[in-house]
Design a protein around this motif. Structure first.
Motif, mmCIF file in Angstrom:
data_model
loop_
_atom_site.group_PDB
_atom_site.id
_atom_site.type_symbol
_atom_site.label_atom_id
_atom_site.label_comp_id
_atom_site.label_asym_id
_atom_site.label_seq_id
_atom_site.Cartn_x
_atom_site.Cartn_y
_atom_site.Cartn_z
ATOM 1 N N GLU A 127 0.903 -1.085 -0.167
ATOM 2 C CA GLU A 127 -0.114 -0.005 0.000
ATOM 3 C C GLU A 127 0.742 1.166 -0.055
ATOM 4 N N ILE A 128 0.600 2.157 -0.980
ATOM 5 C CA ILE A 128 1.264 3.501 -1.152
ATOM 6 C C ILE A 128 0.532 4.473 -0.274
ATOM 7 N N THR A 129 1.052 5.354 0.465
ATOM 8 C CA THR A 129 0.227 6.654 1.086
ATOM 9 C C THR A 129 0.614 7.718 0.592
ATOM 10 N N ASP A 130 1.693 7.737 -0.141
ATOM 11 C CA ASP A 130 2.212 9.148 -1.053
ATOM 12 C C ASP A 130 2.860 8.768 -2.313
ATOM 13 N N CYS A 131 2.480 9.519 -3.223
ATOM 14 C CA CYS A 131 3.042 9.156 -4.591
ATOM 15 C C CYS A 131 3.163 10.584 -5.328
ATOM 16 N N ILE A 132 4.375 10.791 -5.720
ATOM 17 C CA ILE A 132 4.719 12.336 -6.344
ATOM 18 C C ILE A 132 5.679 12.223 -7.446
ATOM 19 N N VAL A 133 5.483 12.839 -8.596
ATOM 20 C CA VAL A 133 6.300 13.116 -9.685
ATOM 21 C C VAL A 133 6.651 14.267 -9.639
ATOM 22 N N MET A 134 7.943 14.827 -9.325
ATOM 23 C CA MET A 134 8.539 16.099 -9.237
ATOM 24 C C MET A 134 8.343 17.074 -10.416
ATOM 25 N N LYS A 135 7.816 18.165 -10.368
ATOM 26 C CA LYS A 135 7.546 18.897 -11.761
ATOM 27 C C LYS A 135 8.355 20.292 -11.749
ATOM 28 N N CYS A 136 8.825 20.925 -12.618
ATOM 29 C CA CYS A 136 9.232 22.105 -12.878
ATOM 30 C C CYS A 136 8.224 23.252 -12.466
ATOM 31 N N PRO A 137 8.483 24.096 -11.501
ATOM 32 C CA PRO A 137 7.412 25.022 -11.263
ATOM 33 C C PRO A 137 6.944 26.101 -12.548
ATOM 34 N N GLN A 138 7.911 26.118 -13.307
ATOM 35 C CA GLN A 138 7.672 27.421 -14.137
ATOM 36 C C GLN A 138 6.869 26.415 -15.527
ATOM 37 N N THR A 139 7.318 25.200 -15.761
ATOM 38 C CA THR A 139 6.694 24.564 -17.111
ATOM 39 C C THR A 139 5.735 23.625 -16.786
ATOM 40 N N LYS A 140 5.801 23.179 -15.626
ATOM 41 C CA LYS A 140 4.803 22.117 -14.926
ATOM 42 C C LYS A 140 5.040 20.777 -15.609
ATOM 43 N N LYS A 141 6.493 20.583 -16.340
ATOM 44 C CA LYS A 141 6.716 19.389 -16.819
ATOM 45 C C LYS A 141 7.426 18.566 -15.844
ATOM 46 N N SER A 142 7.349 17.188 -16.008
ATOM 47 C CA SER A 142 8.190 16.399 -15.134
ATOM 48 C C SER A 142 9.830 16.768 -15.237
ATOM 49 N N ARG A 143 10.550 16.713 -14.104
ATOM 50 C CA ARG A 143 11.669 16.668 -13.717
ATOM 51 C C ARG A 143 12.540 15.460 -13.915
ATOM 52 N N GLY A 144 11.739 14.185 -14.093
ATOM 53 C CA GLY A 144 12.423 12.989 -14.555
ATOM 54 C C GLY A 144 12.716 12.153 -13.180
ATOM 55 N N PHE A 145 12.022 12.709 -11.918
ATOM 56 C CA PHE A 145 12.173 11.887 -10.930
ATOM 57 C C PHE A 145 11.044 12.081 -9.945
ATOM 58 N N GLY A 146 10.763 11.190 -9.110
ATOM 59 C CA GLY A 146 9.755 11.211 -8.163
ATOM 60 C C GLY A 146 9.959 10.285 -6.684
ATOM 61 N N PHE A 147 8.962 10.188 -5.882
ATOM 62 C CA PHE A 147 8.834 9.656 -4.717
ATOM 63 C C PHE A 147 7.679 8.861 -4.404
ATOM 64 N N ILE A 148 8.161 7.697 -3.811
ATOM 65 C CA ILE A 148 6.854 6.778 -3.221
ATOM 66 C C ILE A 148 6.978 6.565 -1.756
ATOM 67 N N THR A 149 6.010 6.854 -0.936
ATOM 68 C CA THR A 149 5.918 6.500 0.362
ATOM 69 C C THR A 149 5.120 5.294 0.597
ATOM 70 N N TYR A 150 5.621 4.063 1.182
ATOM 71 C CA TYR A 150 4.908 2.972 1.526
ATOM 72 C C TYR A 150 4.369 2.967 2.808
ATOM 73 N N LYS A 151 3.430 2.342 3.037
ATOM 74 C CA LYS A 151 2.555 2.383 4.575
ATOM 75 C C LYS A 151 3.666 1.508 5.344
ATOM 76 N N GLU A 152 4.248 0.442 5.033
ATOM 77 C CA GLU A 152 5.133 -0.192 6.136
ATOM 78 C C GLU A 152 6.371 -0.258 5.264
ATOM 79 N N ALA A 153 7.612 -0.333 6.109
ATOM 80 C CA ALA A 153 8.971 -0.373 5.609
ATOM 81 C C ALA A 153 9.311 -1.591 4.951
ATOM 82 N N THR A 154 8.737 -2.726 5.281
ATOM 83 C CA THR A 154 8.893 -4.127 4.737
ATOM 84 C C THR A 154 8.360 -4.089 3.179
ATOM 85 N N GLN A 155 7.565 -3.124 3.036
ATOM 86 C CA GLN A 155 7.074 -3.107 1.631
ATOM 87 C C GLN A 155 8.005 -2.316 0.494
#
Length: 203
Positions: A75-103
């Protein structure tokens, strides 16, 4: 040469003594972001053990497809693709936060990952207040050791497949210089130890 200071920990059950863990150069990598530095040993599932950096994303990848791939490991509690503030285009990386460390552990055991037909790089998100931590390395410096610390104690203290332990001794006296180098078979193991921060060794 020691490249970057990672953290300092207190080891042993008697009088406290400091041990420092350093990263050694291996391969340039990763996130200039991630969780703040935590030090909450009372929390069995803190965020720093649940947050994953994903680099090398296709610019067409969005949160929906990123989540769709990684939620197979839990289970994922947070998911984000980082974007350029000006163009709103993807910066090519992101973050996933799981509910459990074992995941997150399961996700890392199943590397490499392919998202939207593109192989991506995954790494445990490191504290952004330590920008020198953003490298993937297999070798770790451990300092502040007691004189009678043995290689076997080092191997018992740090879980994971250890390829080599180099106990540094004074050439003149043959006595321990109070530090060693530990090399693992996987960069993820080093990241996990750095995030854990506290270990019991020769107490």
């Amino acid at each position: 040469d020691i490249l970057s200071f990672i953290t300092s920990v207190e080891l042993g059950s008697g009088p406290a003594f400091n041990q420092s863990i350093f990263n050694m150069p291996y391969q340039n990598y990763g996130p200039r972001g991630g969780p703040r530095r935590y030090d909450d040993s009372s929390n069995p599932n803190p965020e720093q053990f649940r947050k994953l950096f994903i680099g090398g994303l296709s610019y067409d990848t969005d949160e929906k497809s990123l989540r769709a791939h990684f939620e197979q490991y839990g289970e994922i509690t947070d998911c984000i693709v980082m974007k350029c503030p000006q163009t709103k285009k993807s910066r090519g990386f992101g973050f996933i936060t799981y509910k459990e460390a074992t995941q997150l552990d399961d996700a890392q055991k199943n590397r490499p990952h392919t998202v939207d037909s593109r192989e991506v790089e995954t790494k445990r998100a490191m504290p952004r207040d330590d920008p020198t931590n953003q490298q993937s390395v297999k070798k770790m410096f451990v300092g502040g050791l007691k004189d009678d610390t043995t290689e076997e104690m080092i191997r018992e203290a740090f879980p994971g497949k250890i390829d080599n332990v180099d106990m540094i001794k004074d050439k003149a006296t043959g006595k321990s210089r109070g530090f060693c180098f530990v090399e693992f078979d996987d960069t993820d193991t080093v990241d996990k130890h750095v995030l854990k921060k506290h270990f019991d060794l020769n107490g």
